[in-house]
Design a protein around this motif. Structure first.
Motif, PDB file in Angstrom:
ATOM      1  N   ARG A  68      -4.845  -4.534 -21.376  1.00 29.23           N
ATOM      2  CA  ARG A  68      -4.406  -4.427 -22.765  1.00 29.23           C
ATOM      3  C   ARG A  68      -3.002  -3.851 -22.784  1.00 29.23           C
ATOM      4  O   ARG A  68      -2.784  -2.686 -22.459  1.00 29.23           O
ATOM      5  N   PHE A  69      -2.046  -4.695 -23.127  1.00 27.47           N
ATOM      6  CA  PHE A  69      -0.663  -4.258 -23.279  1.00 27.47           C
ATOM      7  C   PHE A  69      -0.449  -3.793 -24.717  1.00 27.47           C
ATOM      8  O   PHE A  69      -0.926  -4.425 -25.660  1.00 27.47           O
ATOM      9  N   THR A  70       0.263  -2.693 -24.862  1.00 23.87           N
ATOM     10  CA  THR A  70       0.683  -2.230 -26.183  1.00 23.87           C
ATOM     11  C   THR A  70       2.197  -2.261 -26.211  1.00 23.87           C
ATOM     12  O   THR A  70       2.866  -1.565 -25.436  1.00 23.87           O
ATOM     13  N   ILE A  71       2.738  -3.111 -27.080  1.00 22.12           N
ATOM     14  CA  ILE A  71       4.181  -3.313 -27.158  1.00 22.12           C
ATOM     15  C   ILE A  71       4.620  -3.114 -28.608  1.00 22.12           C
ATOM     16  O   ILE A  71       4.136  -3.827 -29.507  1.00 22.12           O
ATOM     17  N   GLY A  73       3.709  -0.874 -30.551  1.00 22.43           N
ATOM     18  CA  GLY A  73       2.556  -0.514 -31.362  1.00 22.43           C
ATOM     19  C   GLY A  73       1.530  -1.609 -31.540  1.00 22.43           C
ATOM     20  O   GLY A  73       0.485  -1.380 -32.173  1.00 22.43           O
ATOM     21  N   ASN A  74       1.778  -2.791 -30.998  1.00 21.33           N
ATOM     22  CA  ASN A  74       0.858  -3.918 -31.148  1.00 21.33           C
ATOM     23  C   ASN A  74       0.116  -4.182 -29.849  1.00 21.33           C
ATOM     24  O   ASN A  74       0.732  -4.229 -28.766  1.00 21.33           O
ATOM     25  N   ASP A  75      -1.205  -4.370 -29.919  1.00 19.67           N
ATOM     26  CA  ASP A  75      -2.031  -4.586 -28.735  1.00 19.67           C
ATOM     27  C   ASP A  75      -2.183  -6.066 -28.431  1.00 19.67           C
ATOM     28  O   ASP A  75      -2.337  -6.898 -29.344  1.00 19.67           O
ATOM     29  N   HIS A  76      -2.169  -6.388 -27.135  1.00 16.96           N
ATOM     30  CA  HIS A  76      -2.336  -7.757 -26.668  1.00 16.96           C
ATOM     31  C   HIS A  76      -3.194  -7.714 -25.408  1.00 16.96           C
ATOM     32  O   HIS A  76      -2.812  -7.091 -24.419  1.00 16.96           O
ATOM     33  N   GLU A  77      -4.347  -8.382 -25.412  1.00 17.01           N
ATOM     34  CA  GLU A  77      -5.219  -8.419 -24.245  1.00 17.01           C
ATOM     35  C   GLU A  77      -4.904  -9.664 -23.423  1.00 17.01           C
ATOM     36  O   GLU A  77      -5.010 -10.790 -23.910  1.00 17.01           O
ATOM     37  N   GLN A  82      -1.700 -14.927 -17.385  1.00 18.07           N
ATOM     38  CA  GLN A  82      -0.973 -14.776 -18.642  1.00 18.07           C
ATOM     39  C   GLN A  82       0.216 -13.835 -18.456  1.00 18.07           C
ATOM     40  O   GLN A  82       0.163 -12.877 -17.670  1.00 18.07           O
ATOM     41  N   LEU A  83       1.267 -14.141 -19.213  1.00 14.51           N
ATOM     42  CA  LEU A  83       2.506 -13.377 -19.118  1.00 14.51           C
ATOM     43  C   LEU A  83       2.887 -12.820 -20.480  1.00 14.51           C
ATOM     44  O   LEU A  83       2.575 -13.410 -21.516  1.00 14.51           O
ATOM     45  N   VAL A  84       3.608 -11.703 -20.457  1.00 13.50           N
ATOM     46  CA  VAL A  84       4.207 -11.177 -21.677  1.00 13.50           C
ATOM     47  C   VAL A  84       5.649 -10.793 -21.342  1.00 13.50           C
ATOM     48  O   VAL A  84       5.915 -10.122 -20.343  1.00 13.50           O
ATOM     49  N   PHE A  85       6.574 -11.256 -22.177  1.00 19.48           N
ATOM     50  CA  PHE A  85       7.999 -11.014 -21.973  1.00 19.48           C
ATOM     51  C   PHE A  85       8.495 -10.052 -23.042  1.00 19.48           C
ATOM     52  O   PHE A  85       8.248 -10.258 -24.234  1.00 19.48           O
ATOM     53  N   VAL A  86       9.186  -8.999 -22.621  1.00 20.72           N
ATOM     54  CA  VAL A  86       9.745  -8.012 -23.550  1.00 20.72           C
ATOM     55  C   VAL A  86      11.266  -8.076 -23.427  1.00 20.72           C
ATOM     56  O   VAL A  86      11.841  -7.578 -22.454  1.00 20.72           O
ATOM     57  N   ARG A  87      11.890  -8.684 -24.412  1.00 18.90           N
ATOM     58  CA  ARG A  87      13.344  -8.866 -24.361  1.00 18.90           C
ATOM     59  C   ARG A  87      14.095  -7.604 -24.778  1.00 18.90           C
ATOM     60  O   ARG A  87      15.102  -7.235 -24.182  1.00 18.90           O
TER      61      ARG A  87
END
Length: 207
Positions: A68-71, A73-77, A82-87
């Motif tokens: 569970r990523f929190t980016i 303040g928003n949670d994403h499981e 799966q990838l998540v990119f933080v620009r």
């Protein structure tokens, strides 16, 4: 070419409760920053942080398990593949393992600039030696970092911590003075840092 399984990488458990698996350091990569992470005692996989200081863009790939990523303040499981990119470097990000086998690969860098090895990497690499009481080997790692990043205040501060604990008062005061002179936050931190208990009464100690 080098091949390695993520579980064969060094396992460095950090005080914040996550486990650092050094990838860039293992392969000697110079073109970009990359490391793997697995859960530690707290279940944290990716520490809560921003990239405001280094201004890095980051992408995280879940290698296995669920996280569970929190980016911002928003949670994403996320699950395997799966990838998540933080620009935006200013966004706070972190990840918590939802399964014991979780593993994450992180890749990051500053747009438009050649990659520079981050000072924190040497601090992380020195941690196992500090925990084992081998301050001499920890100093060697920090001096390796200073060869890569001469004059880095954070590295000088951490080296001074080791030197003070090892009874090397003159070297500790010299490096601490330089770090405090370069960045006020290190002067403030030194006032309560227990590593400097042996030198705090010295008139050369930065007030």
């Amino acid at each position: 070419m080098n091949l390695v399984h993520v579980d064969e990488l060094d396992k460095v458990e950090m005080p914040e409760g996550f486990v650092w698996r050094p990838v860039r350091r293992r392969f000697g990569i110079r073109a970009f920053g990359t490391n793997a992470y697995t859960p530690g005692a707290s279940g944290q996989v990716v520490e809560e942080h921003t990239e405001g200081q280094l201004e890095h863009e980051e992408i995280y790939l879940v290698l296995r398990g669920r996280v569970r990523f929190t980016i911002d303040g928003n949670d994403h499981e996320l699950g395997p593949g799966q990838l998540v990119f933080v620009r935006d470097p200013s966004l706070k990000r972190g990840g918590v393992a939802l399964t014991d086998d979780a593993a994450v690969l992180a890749v990051g860098g500053k747009p438009g600039q050649a990659h520079e090895i981050s000072a924190w990497e040497y601090v992380f690499a020195a941690m196992p030696h500090i925990e084992a009481g081998d301050l001499g080997e920890a100093e060697r790692v920090m001096n390796e970092g200073l060869e890569e990043k001469p004059g880095d205040p954070g590295m000088l501060y951490n080296l001074a911590c080791l030197e003070a604990r090892a009874g090397k008062a003159d070297a500790a005061l010299d490096h601490l003075g330089t770090a405090a002179g370069a960045n006020e936050r290190f002067r403030k931190a030194a006032q309560t840092d227990e590593d400097f208990a042996s030198i705090r009464d010295d008139p050369r100690f930065p007030r």
